[in-house]
Design a protein around this motif. Structure first.
Motif, PDB file in Angstrom:
ATOM      1  N   ARG A  75       0.834  -1.202   0.000  1.00 38.52           N
ATOM      2  CA  ARG A  75       0.000   0.000   0.000  1.00 38.52           C
ATOM      3  C   ARG A  75       0.877   1.264   0.000  1.00 38.52           C
ATOM      4  O   ARG A  75       0.647   2.202  -0.758  1.00 38.52           O
ATOM      5  CB  ARG A  75      -0.916  -0.007   1.221  1.00 38.52           C
ATOM      6  CG  ARG A  75      -2.076   0.973   1.144  1.00 38.52           C
ATOM      7  CD  ARG A  75      -2.786   1.096   2.481  1.00 38.52           C
ATOM      8  NE  ARG A  75      -2.998  -0.166   3.141  1.00 38.52           N
ATOM      9  CZ  ARG A  75      -4.040  -0.967   2.924  1.00 38.52           C
ATOM     10  NH1 ARG A  75      -4.944  -0.626   2.041  1.00 38.52           N
ATOM     11  NH2 ARG A  75      -4.160  -2.099   3.587  1.00 38.52           N
ATOM     12  N   SER A 102      -5.806  -5.948  -4.147  1.00 37.44           N
ATOM     13  CA  SER A 102      -6.558  -4.722  -3.898  1.00 37.44           C
ATOM     14  C   SER A 102      -5.659  -3.562  -3.526  1.00 37.44           C
ATOM     15  O   SER A 102      -6.053  -2.399  -3.681  1.00 37.44           O
ATOM     16  CB  SER A 102      -7.583  -4.951  -2.786  1.00 37.44           C
ATOM     17  OG  SER A 102      -6.958  -5.073  -1.524  1.00 37.44           O
ATOM     18  N   GLY A 104      -2.698  -3.095  -4.904  1.00 38.82           N
ATOM     19  CA  GLY A 104      -1.851  -2.736  -6.032  1.00 38.82           C
ATOM     20  C   GLY A 104      -0.866  -3.783  -6.498  1.00 38.82           C
ATOM     21  O   GLY A 104      -0.030  -3.500  -7.348  1.00 38.82           O
ATOM     22  N   THR A 169      -2.690   1.625 -10.980  1.00 42.09           N
ATOM     23  CA  THR A 169      -1.475   0.828 -11.031  1.00 42.09           C
ATOM     24  C   THR A 169      -1.155   0.505 -12.489  1.00 42.09           C
ATOM     25  O   THR A 169      -1.965   0.723 -13.390  1.00 42.09           O
ATOM     26  CB  THR A 169      -1.648  -0.497 -10.258  1.00 42.09           C
ATOM     27  OG1 THR A 169      -2.608  -1.317 -10.933  1.00 42.09           O
ATOM     28  CG2 THR A 169      -2.118  -0.232  -8.833  1.00 42.09           C
ATOM     29  N   GLU A 172      -3.757  -1.991 -13.800  1.00 45.96           N
ATOM     30  CA  GLU A 172      -5.066  -1.374 -14.000  1.00 45.96           C
ATOM     31  C   GLU A 172      -5.069  -0.511 -15.262  1.00 45.96           C
ATOM     32  O   GLU A 172      -6.013  -0.551 -16.050  1.00 45.96           O
ATOM     33  CB  GLU A 172      -5.438  -0.526 -12.775  1.00 45.96           C
ATOM     34  CG  GLU A 172      -5.773  -1.364 -11.553  1.00 45.96           C
ATOM     35  CD  GLU A 172      -5.747  -0.568 -10.262  1.00 45.96           C
ATOM     36  OE1 GLU A 172      -6.067  -1.154  -9.209  1.00 45.96           O
ATOM     37  OE2 GLU A 172      -5.384   0.628 -10.301  1.00 45.96           O
ATOM     38  N   VAL A 210     -10.841  -9.315 -10.620  1.00 40.92           N
ATOM     39  CA  VAL A 210     -10.371  -8.566  -9.453  1.00 40.92           C
ATOM     40  C   VAL A 210      -9.841  -7.198  -9.875  1.00 40.92           C
ATOM     41  O   VAL A 210     -10.192  -6.164  -9.302  1.00 40.92           O
ATOM     42  CB  VAL A 210      -9.285  -9.352  -8.694  1.00 40.92           C
ATOM     43  CG1 VAL A 210      -8.681  -8.503  -7.585  1.00 40.92           C
ATOM     44  CG2 VAL A 210      -9.874 -10.629  -8.101  1.00 40.92           C
ATOM     45  N   HIS A 211      -9.002  -7.171 -10.925  1.00 38.89           N
ATOM     46  CA  HIS A 211      -8.436  -5.900 -11.372  1.00 38.89           C
ATOM     47  C   HIS A 211      -9.501  -4.998 -11.990  1.00 38.89           C
ATOM     48  O   HIS A 211      -9.454  -3.768 -11.825  1.00 38.89           O
ATOM     49  CB  HIS A 211      -7.294  -6.151 -12.362  1.00 38.89           C
ATOM     50  CG  HIS A 211      -6.000  -6.508 -11.687  1.00 38.89           C
ATOM     51  ND1 HIS A 211      -5.219  -5.579 -11.059  1.00 38.89           N
ATOM     52  CD2 HIS A 211      -5.361  -7.694 -11.533  1.00 38.89           C
ATOM     53  CE1 HIS A 211      -4.150  -6.163 -10.558  1.00 38.89           C
ATOM     54  NE2 HIS A 211      -4.217  -7.449 -10.830  1.00 38.89           N
ATOM     55  N   HIS A 214     -11.247  -3.262  -9.115  1.00 37.84           N
ATOM     56  CA  HIS A 214     -10.489  -2.137  -8.573  1.00 37.84           C
ATOM     57  C   HIS A 214     -10.522  -0.953  -9.538  1.00 37.84           C
ATOM     58  O   HIS A 214     -10.635   0.207  -9.119  1.00 37.84           O
ATOM     59  CB  HIS A 214      -9.042  -2.545  -8.303  1.00 37.84           C
ATOM     60  CG  HIS A 214      -8.914  -3.696  -7.354  1.00 37.84           C
ATOM     61  ND1 HIS A 214      -9.765  -3.877  -6.286  1.00 37.84           N
ATOM     62  CD2 HIS A 214      -8.038  -4.730  -7.318  1.00 37.84           C
ATOM     63  CE1 HIS A 214      -9.416  -4.971  -5.629  1.00 37.84           C
ATOM     64  NE2 HIS A 214      -8.375  -5.501  -6.241  1.00 37.84           N
ATOM     65  N   ARG A 217     -13.838   0.835  -9.325  1.00 34.84           N
ATOM     66  CA  ARG A 217     -13.960   1.635  -8.103  1.00 34.84           C
ATOM     67  C   ARG A 217     -13.227   2.966  -8.253  1.00 34.84           C
ATOM     68  O   ARG A 217     -13.742   4.020  -7.863  1.00 34.84           O
ATOM     69  CB  ARG A 217     -13.392   0.860  -6.908  1.00 34.84           C
ATOM     70  CG  ARG A 217     -13.629   1.570  -5.565  1.00 34.84           C
ATOM     71  CD  ARG A 217     -13.159   0.740  -4.401  1.00 34.84           C
ATOM     72  NE  ARG A 217     -11.715   0.589  -4.391  1.00 34.84           N
ATOM     73  CZ  ARG A 217     -11.078  -0.537  -4.634  1.00 34.84           C
ATOM     74  NH1 ARG A 217     -11.757  -1.642  -4.922  1.00 34.84           N
ATOM     75  NH2 ARG A 217      -9.762  -0.601  -4.600  1.00 34.84           N
ATOM     76  N   LYS A 218     -12.048   2.934  -8.838  1.00 40.58           N
ATOM     77  CA  LYS A 218     -11.277   4.166  -9.018  1.00 40.58           C
ATOM     78  C   LYS A 218     -11.920   5.088 -10.053  1.00 40.58           C
ATOM     79  O   LYS A 218     -11.775   6.312  -9.971  1.00 40.58           O
ATOM     80  CB  LYS A 218      -9.844   3.832  -9.420  1.00 40.58           C
ATOM     81  CG  LYS A 218      -9.056   3.165  -8.305  1.00 40.58           C
ATOM     82  CD  LYS A 218      -7.618   2.891  -8.711  1.00 40.58           C
ATOM     83  CE  LYS A 218      -6.836   2.255  -7.575  1.00 40.58           C
ATOM     84  NZ  LYS A 218      -5.417   2.014  -7.929  1.00 40.58           N
TER      85      LYS A 218
END
Length: 242
Positions: A75, A102, A104, A169, A172, A210-211, A214, A217-218
Motif C-alpha cells: 500500500r 486490492s 496494487g 497501477t 489497472e 479482481v483488477h 479495482h 472503483r477508481k
C-alpha cells in the motif's frame, strides 16, 4: 538504444522481501543468475527504505512480514513507485489473493513455489507490451481517448475524469488501455489475460475480474450501472461510452 530493443537486454532491478532469510537468498540467486540486480530486505521498514533508494522494476513481496506486513508495504509502495509487485503468500486462499491485489499487487504466488518458475513469471510480466503498435501510439499521442468525462492518454499513461487524474497501477492502466483501444468490442477474459498478463500466465482468470473491480472503483463506476467498463455476461468486458 533502439526503441524496439527487448527489455530483457536491459539491466533490471529486483527487490526481494521475505523474513525467511534462506528463501529470500535462493530467490535472489535465481534472479541474479538471470542477470537481475538484486537487493534483499527481511522486514517491511527496510523494504520501503530500499524501494525508495533502489527504485526496483519488480518487488517480490511476502505477505507475512514482521512489523509492517506485506499488504501495508504494498500500500505504501504504491504511493511512490509503479514497480511490478508479486505477492508471496503461505496460504492458498482467495482472501489473500483479493487483499493483495486490492492494494496494487500485479501477481501472486503461493508457497511453496519453484524459484525458477517465479523468475520465468517475472520475466514474462516485465515483457508485457506497454503499447499495441506504432500506429496506435501515434494516434494516442495526437488524440487522447475520450469516453464522456473519462480521458485516457496512452502515451503518458494517464487517465482523468473531469480533469482530475485517476491514480492507477500499471496493471489497472494496461487493462483500461486495452479495452479503450477497442471501443464497442467485447474482450474475453482470456483475451485480456493474454494481452495484459502474457501467454506465460498460469493462474486463474478471475485475476481479471479482481483488477476490473479495482479499476471500476477508481473510475467511480457502480457495479449495477457502470459507465466506463461494462460487463458482458458470460463473455467478458467492453468499454462504455461514459
Amino acid at each position: 538504444m533502439d526503441a524496439g530493443a527487448s527489455q530483457c537486454d536491459l539491466v533490471l532491478r529486483a527487490l526481494v522481501v521475505d523474513d525467511e532469510v534462506s528463501l529470500a537468498g535462493v530467490v535472489a540467486n535465481y534472479l541474479k543468475h538471470d542477470m537481475f540486480e538484486v537487493q534483499l530486505a527481511h522486514d517491511g521498514h527496510h523494504a520501503l527504505e530500499l524501494a525508495r533508494e533502489f527504485d526496483p522494476d519488480v518487488v517480490i513481496l511476502d505477505i507475512g512480514l514482521p512489523g509492517i506486513d506485506g499488504i501495508e508495504v504494498c500500500r505504501q509502495l504504491r504511493i511512490f513507485s509503479d514497480a511490478y509487485v508479486v505477492m508471496l503468500t503461505a496460504r492458498d486462499s482467495e482472501i489473500d489473493t483479493v487483499v493483495g491485489l486490492s492494494v496494487g499487487a500485479d501477481d501472486y504466488v503461493t508457497k511453496p513455489f519453484s524459484p525458477r518458475e517465479l523468475v520465468a513469471r517475472v520475466r514474462a510480466m516485465l515483457r508485457r507490451p506497454r503499447r499495441s503498435s506504432p500506429a496506435q501510439d501515434a494516434v494516442a499521442r495526437n488524440a487522447p481517448r475520450r469516453f464522456g468525462a473519462l480521458v485516457i492518454n496512452v502515451d503518458s499513461r494517464e487517465a482523468s475524469i473531469d480533469d482530475a487524474r485517476i491514480m492507477l497501477t500499471r496493471t489497472e492502466f494496461d487493462v483500461l488501455a486495452l479495452l479503450s483501444a477497442h471501443p464497442g468490442m467485447v474482450m474475453s477474459r482470456q483475451q485480456i489475460l493474454e494481452s495484459v498478463w502474457g501467454g506465460a500466465w498460469v493462474g486463474a482468470d478471475n485475476i481479471v475480474d479482481v483488477h476490473v473491480g479495482h479499476l471500476r472503483r477508481k473510475l467511480g463506476d457502480s457495479t449495477s450501472t457502470p459507465r466506463f467498463v461494462m460487463t458482458v455476461r458470460g463473455v467478458g468486458y467492453r468499454m462504455g461510452t461514459g
